[in-house]
Write a protein that holds these residues in place. Structure first.
Motif, short mmCIF file in Angstrom:
data_model
loop_
_atom_site.label_atom_id
_atom_site.label_comp_id
_atom_site.label_asym_id
_atom_site.label_seq_id
_atom_site.Cartn_x
_atom_site.Cartn_y
_atom_site.Cartn_z
N HIS A 85 -27.90 81.11 43.69
CA HIS A 85 -27.55 79.88 44.16
C HIS A 85 -27.62 79.54 45.49
CE1 HIS A 85 -25.80 79.07 40.17
NE2 HIS A 85 -25.07 80.31 40.33
N GLY A 86 -28.03 80.51 46.33
CA GLY A 86 -28.25 80.49 47.65
C GLY A 86 -27.35 81.33 48.38
N CYS A 87 -26.99 80.89 49.62
CA CYS A 87 -26.03 81.67 50.56
C CYS A 87 -24.41 81.78 50.06
CB CYS A 87 -25.99 81.19 51.85
SG CYS A 87 -24.98 81.81 53.10
N VAL A 88 -23.93 82.92 49.87
CA VAL A 88 -22.53 82.95 49.60
C VAL A 88 -21.71 82.46 50.42
CG1 VAL A 88 -22.80 84.64 47.92
CG2 VAL A 88 -22.13 85.24 50.14
N MET A 89 -20.51 82.00 50.11
CA MET A 89 -19.63 81.26 51.11
C MET A 89 -18.07 81.98 50.89
SD MET A 89 -21.01 78.33 52.30
CE MET A 89 -19.83 76.85 52.11
N LEU A 90 -17.47 81.99 52.02
CA LEU A 90 -15.87 82.31 51.85
C LEU A 90 -15.25 81.02 52.26
CD1 LEU A 90 -15.77 85.76 53.71
CD2 LEU A 90 -15.36 85.21 51.44
N ASN A 91 -13.84 80.85 51.91
CA ASN A 91 -13.13 79.93 52.40
C ASN A 91 -11.94 80.18 53.04
OD1 ASN A 91 -14.11 79.45 49.33
ND2 ASN A 91 -14.52 77.29 50.35
N SER A 92 -11.73 79.68 54.23
CA SER A 92 -10.38 79.85 54.95
C SER A 92 -9.59 78.74 54.69
CB SER A 92 -10.73 80.06 56.34
OG SER A 92 -11.06 78.64 56.91
N GLU A 93 -8.39 78.75 55.31
CA GLU A 93 -7.49 77.67 54.99
C GLU A 93 -7.87 76.34 55.49
OE1 GLU A 93 -3.59 78.62 57.03
OE2 GLU A 93 -3.50 80.58 56.24
N ASP A 94 -8.80 76.38 56.46
CA ASP A 94 -9.21 74.93 56.87
C ASP A 94 -10.78 74.71 56.72
OD1 ASP A 94 -6.82 74.48 57.75
OD2 ASP A 94 -7.18 75.62 59.54
#
Length: 129
Positions: A42-51
């Motif tokens: 799907h492309g570049c992986v992401m992480l999620n912070s609180e904001d």
């Protein structure tokens, strides 16, 4: 491209705090003229912070490769040249309102900054070189 790191070097560097990992990343990116992300179908992986939604970046292939497990087992490390980072990635991340998590460790801890901040710091260090 830098020489491969030993397992002991990787483990020692992983223990650095967020600021030390940021400084290490800057030094390595300037020296090798590339940084590393993880990609999947799907492309570049992401992480999620609180904001923020964040793109994680690493200074060397070995650190990115350490994340290829469990839910990210189908990912692969990908190098991005510094020139391509400046011309495509940094403006694209800004446009998409995405942040960057700098060199997250295995505990998912990393400094969250905006693309223009990373670009500014890299360009500043390039001038000092």
């Amino acid at each position: 491209m830098s020489p491969a790191l030993t397992e002991q070097e990787v483990n020692a560097i992983e223990q650095y705090d967020e600021q030390q990992r940021f400084n290490y990343l800057l030094k390595q990116v300037i020296a090798n003229r590339e940084l590393w992300i993880l990609t999947d179908e799907h492309g570049c992986v992401m992480l999620n912070s609180e904001d923020e939604d964040c793109v994680p970046v690493w200074p060397n292939q070995e650190f990115a490769q350490n994340w290829v497990n469990d839910e990210w087992q189908n990912c692969r490390p990908q190098a991005i040249s510094l020139d391509k980072w400046f011309s495509h990635w940094s403006p694209g991340l800004e446009e998409d309102e995405l942040a960057i998590v700098i060199f997250p460790n295995q505990a998912e801890e990393g400094l969250v900054i905006y693309p223009y901040e990373l670009e500014s710091e890299l360009k500043h260090r390039l001038k000092q070189k």
